[in-house]
Design an enzyme around this catalytic site. Sequence first.
Site, PDB file in Angstrom:
ATOM      1  N   ALA A   1       0.828  -0.982  -0.006  1.00 35.78           N
ATOM      2  CA  ALA A   1      -0.041  -0.001  -0.153  1.00 35.78           C
ATOM      3  C   ALA A   1       0.822   1.308  -0.064  1.00 35.78           C
ATOM      4  O   ALA A   1       2.052   0.940   0.183  1.00 35.78           O
ATOM      5  CB  ALA A   1      -1.011  -0.107   1.260  1.00 35.78           C
ATOM      6  N   LYS A   2       0.136   2.381  -0.176  1.00 38.44           N
ATOM      7  CA  LYS A   2       0.978   3.695   0.030  1.00 38.44           C
ATOM      8  C   LYS A   2       0.060   4.701   0.256  1.00 38.44           C
ATOM      9  O   LYS A   2      -1.084   4.795  -0.488  1.00 38.44           O
ATOM     10  CB  LYS A   2       1.745   3.979  -1.482  1.00 38.44           C
ATOM     11  CG  LYS A   2       2.935   4.967  -1.272  1.00 38.44           C
ATOM     12  CD  LYS A   2       4.111   4.244  -0.735  1.00 38.44           C
ATOM     13  CE  LYS A   2       5.533   5.141  -0.675  1.00 38.44           C
ATOM     14  NZ  LYS A   2       6.392   4.384  -0.256  1.00 38.44           N
TER      15      LYS A   2
END
Length: 423
Positions: free
Chosen positions: A112-113
């Site tokens: 994720a980011k």
Amino acid sequence: MSIVTRVQDSEINPFEAVMSRFDIAAQKLNLDDGLYQFLRYPRREITVYIPVFMDTGRLQVFTGYRVQHNISRGPSKGGLRFAPDVTLDEIKALAAWMTWKCAVVNIPFGGAKGGVVCDPPQMSSGELERLTRRYTAELFEFLGPEKDVPAPDINTNEQIMAWVMDTYSMHARQTVTGVITGKPLELGGSAGRKEATGRGLMIVAVEACKKFNLAPQDTRVVIQGFGNVGSVTAQLLYEQGFKVVAVSDIRCGIYNPEGLDIPRVTEYQRRNRILDGYPEADRITNAELLELPCDILVPAATENQITSRNAPRIKARIIAEGANGPTTAKADLILESNHVFIIPDILANAGGVTVSYFEWVQDRQGYFWKESVVNERLGDYMTASFHEVVKYSETHNVNMRIASYMLAIDRVARGTRLRGIYA
Ligand code: GLU
């Protein structure tokens, strides 16, 4: 817009950068079409609008993102960056990179980011705190130790991680340290986390030198970027006896072909906040720095630094990517034909997320390890992963970048097949 500009735009689009490598690796793996489609899309893209009272009393609304790319092998994991040029495309690319990065080093996370469009140097600590807390509150139901675990990235630090932890905990009505990594030691952080990305880079650089029979004292290193990653890498390589001949910050580079005294450079930068003016070196531009004669080049600043324009002039024998996405896919082809050995970002800078994994494990155990134990385990992960990728690249006759992607995609694909797709 001219055709030339359009070509350049697509070369530097981070989402294209990750996808073009994904496509090559997926094709070589003979990934079936369904799985190919599944892994190409993120699981979720969340956009939040964050109202913040600025110190003047004026209300300003900021845009923030969290992209959760994949959770096949565990909760999604990845940093949170604060920068004026953050875009959804960039965060999508970085989220996918995290999935492949966690799989390359074989830790039980997806990717994720997060990002917020803002300019931290122009903001007060109070404004940053209110921004961080409201961003976290908006994302409350999407985060958690078993769901999605953020960490530091560009312009975010231990203090910001502490605010995320506190805000999440207040909403959960209990202290949840494992919701975020890169926290201060006092709040369930891990020894060695801050230095982990730089230490991981040093470890893979040393392994690459062994492979090419390069002795540290004869190995010239150039490092772009002197933030957390670049400065720690410089210090650790210097301690190992390497000749660090040039380093740079956002403003300029400093170069001494005889080797820089890194502790002195660090002290100079600490006092002056910039490298410019350091007495025992020549001032050069960041563009010049990348093309210096050297054995190892460490781009540890940001994306798209090595492109089709400067790749033909790169003289390094080895590139160890400290930043995410510093080399474009077009540049890869040029570097490959010039026999440059690339240790790709998803392997070279995976030390950070590896120690984030250790932090998450320690938080869940409520039992903390000594720094020597953290560093030793990090060494085991990085060394094993480096050799696994080298072996994979030799067996499949592909370069290190494509080998890393193939290894990672294969691991995620196996997990996905075993779980099955709930469609
Ligand atoms: N932001 C770092 C990266 O890009 C660390 C991510 C993490 O520890 O979750 O790898």
